[in-house]
Design a protein around this motif. Sequence first.
Motif, PDB file in Angstrom:
ATOM      1  N   ARG A 126       0.827  -1.205   0.000  1.00 30.39           N
ATOM      2  CA  ARG A 126       0.000   0.000   0.000  1.00 30.39           C
ATOM      3  C   ARG A 126       0.863   1.256   0.000  1.00 30.39           C
ATOM      4  NH1 ARG A 126      -3.726   0.385   5.008  1.00 30.39           N
ATOM      5  NH2 ARG A 126      -4.673  -1.455   4.047  1.00 30.39           N
ATOM      6  N   LEU A 127       1.971   1.235   0.750  1.00 29.46           N
ATOM      7  CA  LEU A 127       2.878   2.388   0.733  1.00 29.46           C
ATOM      8  C   LEU A 127       3.361   2.686  -0.677  1.00 29.46           C
ATOM      9  CD1 LEU A 127       5.176   1.822   3.869  1.00 29.46           C
ATOM     10  CD2 LEU A 127       3.342   3.501   3.622  1.00 29.46           C
ATOM     11  N   LEU A 128       3.651   1.622  -1.421  1.00 19.73           N
ATOM     12  CA  LEU A 128       4.179   1.784  -2.776  1.00 19.73           C
ATOM     13  C   LEU A 128       3.089   2.072  -3.795  1.00 19.73           C
ATOM     14  CD1 LEU A 128       6.713  -1.175  -2.876  1.00 19.73           C
ATOM     15  CD2 LEU A 128       7.264   1.258  -2.709  1.00 19.73           C
ATOM     16  N   GLY A 129       1.840   1.768  -3.455  1.00 20.08           N
ATOM     17  CA  GLY A 129       0.765   1.937  -4.420  1.00 20.08           C
ATOM     18  C   GLY A 129       0.717   0.840  -5.457  1.00 20.08           C
ATOM     19  N   VAL A 130       1.095  -0.402  -5.063  1.00 19.00           N
ATOM     20  CA  VAL A 130       1.018  -1.533  -5.984  1.00 19.00           C
ATOM     21  C   VAL A 130      -0.051  -2.508  -5.498  1.00 19.00           C
ATOM     22  CG1 VAL A 130       3.402  -1.348  -6.777  1.00 19.00           C
ATOM     23  CG2 VAL A 130       2.901  -2.752  -4.776  1.00 19.00           C
ATOM     24  N   LYS A 131      -0.673  -3.209  -6.432  1.00 14.13           N
ATOM     25  CA  LYS A 131      -1.779  -4.120  -6.113  1.00 14.13           C
ATOM     26  C   LYS A 131      -1.220  -5.494  -5.773  1.00 14.13           C
ATOM     27  CE  LYS A 131      -5.753  -3.354  -6.730  1.00 14.13           C
ATOM     28  NZ  LYS A 131      -6.824  -2.974  -5.770  1.00 14.13           N
ATOM     29  N   LYS A 132      -0.509  -5.552  -4.665  1.00 14.59           N
ATOM     30  CA  LYS A 132       0.107  -6.780  -4.198  1.00 14.59           C
ATOM     31  C   LYS A 132      -0.139  -6.924  -2.696  1.00 14.59           C
ATOM     32  CE  LYS A 132       3.855  -7.039  -7.639  1.00 14.59           C
ATOM     33  NZ  LYS A 132       3.665  -8.431  -8.070  1.00 14.59           N
ATOM     34  N   GLY A 133       0.288  -8.075  -2.149  1.00 16.75           N
ATOM     35  CA  GLY A 133       0.271  -8.238  -0.710  1.00 16.75           C
ATOM     36  C   GLY A 133      -1.053  -8.629  -0.106  1.00 16.75           C
ATOM     37  N   VAL A 134      -2.051  -8.965  -0.928  1.00 17.58           N
ATOM     38  CA  VAL A 134      -3.384  -9.320  -0.433  1.00 17.58           C
ATOM     39  C   VAL A 134      -3.941 -10.461  -1.273  1.00 17.58           C
ATOM     40  CG1 VAL A 134      -5.750  -8.514  -0.057  1.00 17.58           C
ATOM     41  CG2 VAL A 134      -3.841  -6.939   0.292  1.00 17.58           C
ATOM     42  N   LEU A 135      -4.532 -11.452  -0.627  1.00 18.19           N
ATOM     43  CA  LEU A 135      -5.325 -12.449  -1.345  1.00 18.19           C
ATOM     44  C   LEU A 135      -6.741 -11.896  -1.447  1.00 18.19           C
ATOM     45  CD1 LEU A 135      -4.120 -15.855   0.187  1.00 18.19           C
ATOM     46  CD2 LEU A 135      -3.290 -14.648  -1.849  1.00 18.19           C
ATOM     47  N   GLY A 136      -6.981 -11.166  -2.524  1.00 16.84           N
ATOM     48  CA  GLY A 136      -8.266 -10.509  -2.697  1.00 16.84           C
ATOM     49  C   GLY A 136      -8.503 -10.176  -4.151  1.00 16.84           C
ATOM     50  N   GLU A 137      -9.745 -10.029  -4.513  1.00 20.36           N
ATOM     51  CA  GLU A 137     -10.118  -9.761  -5.900  1.00 20.36           C
ATOM     52  C   GLU A 137      -9.484  -8.463  -6.386  1.00 20.36           C
ATOM     53  OE1 GLU A 137     -14.186  -9.697  -8.614  1.00 20.36           O
ATOM     54  OE2 GLU A 137     -14.304  -9.477  -6.430  1.00 20.36           O
ATOM     55  N   GLY A 138      -8.888  -8.510  -7.571  1.00 27.00           N
ATOM     56  CA  GLY A 138      -8.268  -7.343  -8.171  1.00 27.00           C
ATOM     57  C   GLY A 138      -6.798  -7.182  -7.855  1.00 27.00           C
ATOM     58  N   PHE A 139      -6.281  -7.969  -6.927  1.00 22.91           N
ATOM     59  CA  PHE A 139      -4.857  -7.915  -6.605  1.00 22.91           C
ATOM     60  C   PHE A 139      -4.082  -8.904  -7.478  1.00 22.91           C
ATOM     61  CE2 PHE A 139      -6.814  -5.958  -2.997  1.00 22.91           C
ATOM     62  CZ  PHE A 139      -5.896  -5.030  -2.550  1.00 22.91           C
ATOM     63  N   GLU A 140      -2.807  -8.625  -7.660  1.00 24.62           N
ATOM     64  CA  GLU A 140      -1.992  -9.512  -8.486  1.00 24.62           C
ATOM     65  C   GLU A 140      -1.901 -10.895  -7.846  1.00 24.62           C
ATOM     66  OE1 GLU A 140       1.676  -7.834  -9.866  1.00 24.62           O
ATOM     67  OE2 GLU A 140       0.714  -5.985 -10.514  1.00 24.62           O
ATOM     68  N   GLY A 141      -1.835 -11.908  -8.698  1.00 21.68           N
ATOM     69  CA  GLY A 141      -1.902 -13.286  -8.229  1.00 21.68           C
ATOM     70  C   GLY A 141      -0.595 -13.818  -7.700  1.00 21.68           C
ATOM     71  N   ASP A 142      -0.064 -13.154  -6.680  1.00 14.95           N
ATOM     72  CA  ASP A 142       1.157 -13.598  -6.004  1.00 14.95           C
ATOM     73  C   ASP A 142       0.749 -14.388  -4.763  1.00 14.95           C
ATOM     74  OD1 ASP A 142       2.287 -11.989  -7.916  1.00 14.95           O
ATOM     75  OD2 ASP A 142       3.063 -10.483  -6.533  1.00 14.95           O
ATOM     76  N   VAL A 143       1.032 -15.671  -4.771  1.00 10.79           N
ATOM     77  CA  VAL A 143       0.613 -16.549  -3.679  1.00 10.79           C
ATOM     78  C   VAL A 143       1.808 -17.354  -3.191  1.00 10.79           C
ATOM     79  CG1 VAL A 143      -0.967 -18.389  -2.965  1.00 10.79           C
ATOM     80  CG2 VAL A 143      -1.686 -16.734  -4.713  1.00 10.79           C
ATOM     81  N   VAL A 144       1.969 -17.388  -1.884  1.00 12.42           N
ATOM     82  CA  VAL A 144       3.034 -18.172  -1.246  1.00 12.42           C
ATOM     83  C   VAL A 144       2.380 -19.263  -0.418  1.00 12.42           C
ATOM     84  CG1 VAL A 144       4.883 -18.109   0.474  1.00 12.42           C
ATOM     85  CG2 VAL A 144       4.674 -16.268  -1.210  1.00 12.42           C
ATOM     86  N   VAL A 145       2.859 -20.488  -0.599  1.00 14.03           N
ATOM     87  CA  VAL A 145       2.359 -21.623   0.167  1.00 14.03           C
ATOM     88  C   VAL A 145       3.448 -22.051   1.137  1.00 14.03           C
ATOM     89  CG1 VAL A 145       1.408 -23.957   0.077  1.00 14.03           C
ATOM     90  CG2 VAL A 145       0.988 -22.349  -1.824  1.00 14.03           C
TER      91      VAL A 145
END
Length: 429
Positions: A350-369
Amino acid sequence: MMRISGDTTVDLVLIGKALIEGSFLEAAVAIDDGVIVGISKPSLAPNSVSRVEFGEKFLLLPGMVDIHVHMREPGLEYKEDWGSGSRAAVKGGVTMVVDMPNNVPPANNCSVLQEKLQRASARSLVDFAFYAGFNPLVEELERCRGLFVGFKLYPEDLYSPGARNVFSYASRYGLPVVVHAENPSLFRESKLHSDARPPEAEESAVKHALMLSRESNAWLHVTHLSTSGALMSVLEAKVTPGGRVTFDVTPHHCLLSDELYRGEKRGIAVVNPPLRPEGERASIYTSLRNMLPDAIVTDHAPHRIEEKTSEKPSPGFPGLETALHLLFREILEGRLGLEVLELYSRRPARLLGVKKGVLGEGFEGDVVVVSKEEWVVRGEDFESKAKYSPFEGWRLPTKTYAVYIRGEPVYIAGQFMTSKGGRLAVPRG
């Protein structure tokens, strides 16, 4: 939970116990064209080209976002490069990094920033962004403003006359000025590293940086804050109307004290600002437990082992492969709440203003298992070129099992699935 229409076919569905809005829930994460398009119950998952189900011992997280790393390339590739550093990031569950400008030559001009972009684009597995270094003629960076997300000032820069130019420029465009806050005039000769760079050096520099920020109405971000006095100054500034002040802390300043400087790890543990006495460490840890920082960072700073074991050890050590799992150690042993993971994912994004860091609709599909699997920190096992750690020998309760970046598998069960794939992360405001 969100749901997409039942007749839709998406690229990928990941099913398992996922971190959704602060809790672990059995969920299906649907990703299409690199973006999360839906979260649903597993029974309501859409049709997909690929579907992966993870059992009870696995947890699905958003990709971590580390806004303070040193990938070293160009100029210092013998310490780290974008290949080794991004593999370390992936193994630590980090899918985006922001790289510092202390390259050789420094990344304080468009030429070096452009070279960094070319090198990172060719070799990085993870997405990336850059800070620009100190340049008193800051307007020279105008033609490549899209290549950096903020400025980084080191102690010697902060006290230069040109620092005001940087703060003014940053204010004009709403960019953060990231400050390593130590006042060099207060350093002193001492065999103990934490005594040579005392707390008052940080506290003095924070006050100076706050003054420059107020004068220019610029966004100040104090990085790797390590003392209670500096913490109080920053917290007071955060609640004072008119200005914008944020700060981050590191796992090592939260978990380690300067007792390491009296033992066999004294060279390995040298870092700036130093590890602090126990009382200071406890204050920073308490701020983390109370969710006061705006982010957690590693300050991943690799050096050759010869540089760390010399009479004057180089400051810094690798951190990308341990940070997430150190946090899980504190969470699972009851000392921190689950929400602390937001400081290494949602909030820095959020500080950077990028759509990352959340498992939520509209965010980039970056997932760590991650798997609930104990391992012992051994530097020799690192992907980083720096094969050591001040956390050597610590037992950690979770391990990175799989990493997807924008829906593409990058790491599965100890194997890297690709040799590149990262791209410049452009803030969206």
